[in-house]
Design a protein around this motif. Structure first.
Motif, PDB file in Angstrom:
ATOM      1  N   ALA A   1       5.959  -6.389  16.018  1.00 21.72           N
ATOM      2  CA  ALA A   1       5.699  -5.850  14.529  1.00 21.72           C
ATOM      3  C   ALA A   1       4.837  -7.079  14.192  1.00 21.72           C
ATOM      4  O   ALA A   1       5.237  -8.310  14.173  1.00 21.72           O
ATOM      5  N   LYS A   2       4.015  -6.728  13.338  1.00 17.00           N
ATOM      6  CA  LYS A   2       2.971  -7.729  12.766  1.00 17.00           C
ATOM      7  C   LYS A   2       2.975  -7.507  10.996  1.00 17.00           C
ATOM      8  O   LYS A   2       3.321  -6.539  10.636  1.00 17.00           O
ATOM      9  N   PRO A   3       2.630  -8.549  10.499  1.00 20.86           N
ATOM     10  CA  PRO A   3       2.637  -8.346   9.067  1.00 20.86           C
ATOM     11  C   PRO A   3       1.604  -7.439   8.661  1.00 20.86           C
ATOM     12  O   PRO A   3       0.344  -7.593   8.973  1.00 20.86           O
ATOM     13  N   GLY A   4       1.811  -6.780   7.497  1.00 19.96           N
ATOM     14  CA  GLY A   4       0.967  -5.736   6.788  1.00 19.96           C
ATOM     15  C   GLY A   4       1.653  -4.658   6.495  1.00 19.96           C
ATOM     16  O   GLY A   4       2.607  -4.031   7.324  1.00 19.96           O
ATOM     17  N   VAL A   5       1.230  -3.744   5.446  1.00 18.88           N
ATOM     18  CA  VAL A   5       1.923  -2.854   5.168  1.00 18.88           C
ATOM     19  C   VAL A   5       0.941  -1.630   4.871  1.00 18.88           C
ATOM     20  O   VAL A   5      -0.092  -2.198   3.902  1.00 18.88           O
ATOM     21  N   SER A   6       0.856  -0.492   5.035  1.00 18.71           N
ATOM     22  CA  SER A   6       0.037   0.512   4.750  1.00 18.71           C
ATOM     23  C   SER A   6       0.058   0.886   3.083  1.00 18.71           C
ATOM     24  O   SER A   6       1.384   1.136   2.499  1.00 18.71           O
ATOM     25  N   PRO A   7      -0.966   1.297   2.309  1.00 19.37           N
ATOM     26  CA  PRO A   7      -0.996   1.452   0.903  1.00 19.37           C
ATOM     27  C   PRO A   7      -0.379   2.864   0.785  1.00 19.37           C
ATOM     28  O   PRO A   7       0.050   3.016  -0.309  1.00 19.37           O
ATOM     29  N   LEU A   8      -0.188   3.808   1.855  1.00 22.73           N
ATOM     30  CA  LEU A   8       0.429   4.841   1.944  1.00 22.73           C
ATOM     31  C   LEU A   8       1.868   4.886   1.466  1.00 22.73           C
ATOM     32  O   LEU A   8       2.376   5.406   0.544  1.00 22.73           O
ATOM     33  N   LEU A   9       2.507   3.723   2.120  1.00 24.45           N
ATOM     34  CA  LEU A   9       4.084   3.643   1.797  1.00 24.45           C
ATOM     35  C   LEU A   9       4.017   3.419   0.143  1.00 24.45           C
ATOM     36  O   LEU A   9       5.037   3.871  -0.415  1.00 24.45           O
ATOM     37  N   MET A  10       3.190   2.742  -0.290  1.00 22.98           N
ATOM     38  CA  MET A  10       3.345   2.462  -1.830  1.00 22.98           C
ATOM     39  C   MET A  10       3.235   3.895  -2.657  1.00 22.98           C
ATOM     40  O   MET A  10       4.098   4.091  -3.655  1.00 22.98           O
ATOM     41  N   GLY A  11       2.339   4.599  -2.336  1.00 28.32           N
ATOM     42  CA  GLY A  11       2.135   5.659  -2.866  1.00 28.32           C
ATOM     43  C   GLY A  11       3.341   6.917  -2.754  1.00 28.32           C
ATOM     44  O   GLY A  11       3.620   7.441  -3.461  1.00 28.32           O
ATOM     45  N   LYS A  12       3.424   6.883  -1.404  1.00 29.94           N
ATOM     46  CA  LYS A  12       4.579   8.071  -1.019  1.00 29.94           C
ATOM     47  C   LYS A  12       6.075   7.542  -1.300  1.00 29.94           C
ATOM     48  O   LYS A  12       6.952   8.525  -1.760  1.00 29.94           O
TER      49      LYS A  12
END
Length: 583
Positions: free
Chosen positions: A366-377
């Motif tokens: 796993a690498k650092p980083g989060v999809s903006p979709l997670l924030m929206g959903k």
């Protein structure tokens, strides 16, 4: 049209259209410019400690989110923004005379009790963090109607504490057998299962279940008769250890689930990000979140940069959202693939100059980083966000400064030689597929400059052979001289100083710092681990006696303590955790 090469350019170009789409597709629960909510303001005006204007809007948003059908809400507010007062006020606005359960780190139990009494003196406050926790919960099974708000505060360790366990099997001449099916307990290779294996602390390593296949008769409607099938036994091969002196009959969280379901109107979970993994504390939190009518999570760092930080947390507060998105409880990897960043490294060895694909090995990290979709959903509809800058008019000025220092010649030469020896040993180990030196390499090189007076000896963790030696060097080092000057400058202005160090256990550097500070005539103390519940009172007592400098590991004070007596903070050493650093 110019090519967009960075995030700033993307937001500058498409930011307005994205904001318009968010407004069009999401229902705004609370708009401070549109909704005054005078009835809520009247309640908050009666509190002894009144929230700031921005805090009031956060509280109103939480209450309206609850009343719109949301069972769980996160207040994600930066450290120092007043999450405690927002949690208390939200509870009082939820309904008349609510019953509120507060789950927090053990060293914050007394702080929560003190804050509640100062904010709303007419409320009843109960401390569930003592040994009488279960008896107090038992008394609540036949409650009287509440005439005043009731707050029950429990530490996260107490909430999950249960009995100790031991293996449970039947001994026979052939070996250990299952108490249910009577079969021998063997693994797939026919070897006896190591049920009684212990770790270094003397505790049993693992709880096992019986994997034997047993027959079962079931009704076959088509044939009109019973038929025999085979299934896994599944008997749990452990039981409560009643011989332990500190034997506990019931986990408090489980008692509340079984005996006090829906008794509490609201569960407030302080530092909710600490329940993000598969632990006893996370299990207790999940239980309490299900049996309380509403859940309010408080945190300053909802995640530490990885999507996985939110998987179990969201599942415990919003399981329906996770299931509707196709995320299964036992498949965090699938969640990471969807909302995080995974790195796959495939190694294919060569034999006699030819690639051997049958022996290829793939490692997924796993690498650092989060999809903006997670924030929206997952988060926008369930969270209220607050930054310290939103409250700037109510706060004093704040400054951060990074000071870069060069080692002196003798220290720099010793460090360079030590680094080269460590680097050569690490390269040799990695070429042989041995990763065991990575931790020693990192920790030794980071700590050697700060404890160079002691010297550092690094041995291989498996062979115990000498890997590298950093010789001791005496005298004041540049970093120590700079710390001394900072303390002189700040105390001359009447400002007490907090010094954070990482090497506070086996490689403790605090004795050297204490001697250096005391030699200048200042009063200094070192905060150690232990007595978590009384930690805040201990610091207050030292401060009242004229303490000038406090030294500690930042993990001891990372959550919830009001260290307002120490306006100057020095990170003498920095750790790796973004959670701890931001706290």
């Amino acid at each position: 049209m110019e090519a967009i090469t960075n995030l700033k350019g993307f937001l500058d170009e498409y930011g307005p259209s994205l904001a318009k789409r968010v407004n069009d597709e999401l229902e705004v629960v609370h708009d401070p410019l549109r909704d005054e909510e005078k009835d809520m303001d009247e309640v908050m005006d009666r509190l002894n400690k009144q929230p700031f204007p921005v805090q009031r809007e956060v509280i109103k948003g939480v209450i309206k989110a609850f009343k719109s059908g949301n069972k769980s809400v996160y207040i994600t507010a930066e450290m120092g923004s007043g999450k405690t007062i927002m949690g208390i006020a939200s509870a009082l606005l939820l309904k008349n005379n609510p019953r509120v359960l507060i789950m927090c780190p053990p060293h914050l139990v007394r702080k929560w009790i003190r804050e509640i009494k100062e904010t709303t003196p007419t409320s009843k406050v109960f401390n569930l963090n003592g040994k009488q926790c279960l008896s107090m919960l038992e008394d609540l099974r036949n409650p009287k109607p509440s005439t005043r708000p009731e707050f029950y505060v429990i530490g996260r360790e107490r909430a999950k504490t249960t009995f100790q366990w031991r293996p449970a099997v039947v001994h026979s001449k052939q070996g250990d057998c299952c108490p249910r099916c009577g079969g021998l307990l063997l693994d797939r290779d026919g070897t006896p299962i190591p049920l009684f294996e212990r770790n270094n602390q003397g505790k049993y390593k693992k709880k096992y279940a019986c994997e034997n296949t047993i027959p079962k008769w079931v009704w076959d409607a088509e044939r009109g008769t019973h038929r025999r099938i085979y299934r896994r036994c599944g008997e749990q091969l452990w039981q409560a250890d009643r011989e332990k002196k500190n034997y506990r009959k019931y986990m408090p969280a489980l008692f509340i689930k079984n005996k006090l379901k829906n008794f509490f109107d609201l569960l407030i979970v302080d530092e909710i990000h600490q329940y993000k993994n598969l632990s006893g504390q996370g299990y207790a939190f999940g239980i309490l979140s299900r049996v309380c009518k509403y859940t309010l999570g408080l945190t300053g760092t909802l995640m530490g940069g990885y999507a996985l930080d939110l998987f179990y947390l969201i599942y415990r507060t919003h399981p329906g959202v996770m299931l509707s998105d196709g995320n299964l409880w036992g498949s965090p990897g699938q969640f990471m693939e969807k909302y995080g960043i995974l790195e796959r490294i495939t190694t294919i060895p060569e034999e006699d100059g030819l690639s051997v694909k049958s022996k290829k090995r793939t490692i997924v990290k796993a690498k650092p980083g989060v999809s903006p979709l997670l924030m929206g959903k997952m988060l926008l509809a369930n969270s209220v966000f607050l930054r310290l800058s939103d409250m700037s008019e109510n706060l004093p000025e704040y400054e951060e400064e990074v000071i870069e220092l060069q080692m002196d010649d003798q220290q720099g030469e010793a460090y360079h030689n030590f680094e080269e020896d460590m680097k050569a040993a690490l390269k040799e180990a990695l070429s042989l597929g041995d990763n065991s030196l990575l931790g020693a390499y990192l920790n030794a090189l980071l700590s050697y400059p700060d404890r160079i007076d002691q010297g550092v000896t690094v041995c291989h963790p498996h062979t115990h052979e000498l890997v590298a030696f950093g010789p001791p060097i005496q005298g004041d080092m540049p970093k120590e001289r700079e710390l001394s000057q900072i303390i002189d400058r700040e105390i001359s202005k009447g400002r007490k100083v907090m010094v954070y160090i990482q090497n506070s256990n086996t490689t403790d550097i605090s004795p050297r710092l204490v001697k250096m500070i005391e030699d200048k005539g200042y009063r200094v103390k070192v905060l150690r681990a232990g007595d978590t519940e009384g930690r805040a009172e201990k610091i207050d007592k030292w401060t009242e006696k004229g303490l000038d400098v406090l030294i500690c590991n930042p993990k001891l004070v990372e959550t919830g303590l009001d260290l307002l007596s120490f306006p100057s903070i020095v990170f003498y050493q920095c750790g790796y955790s973004t959670y701890t650093l931001r706290q």
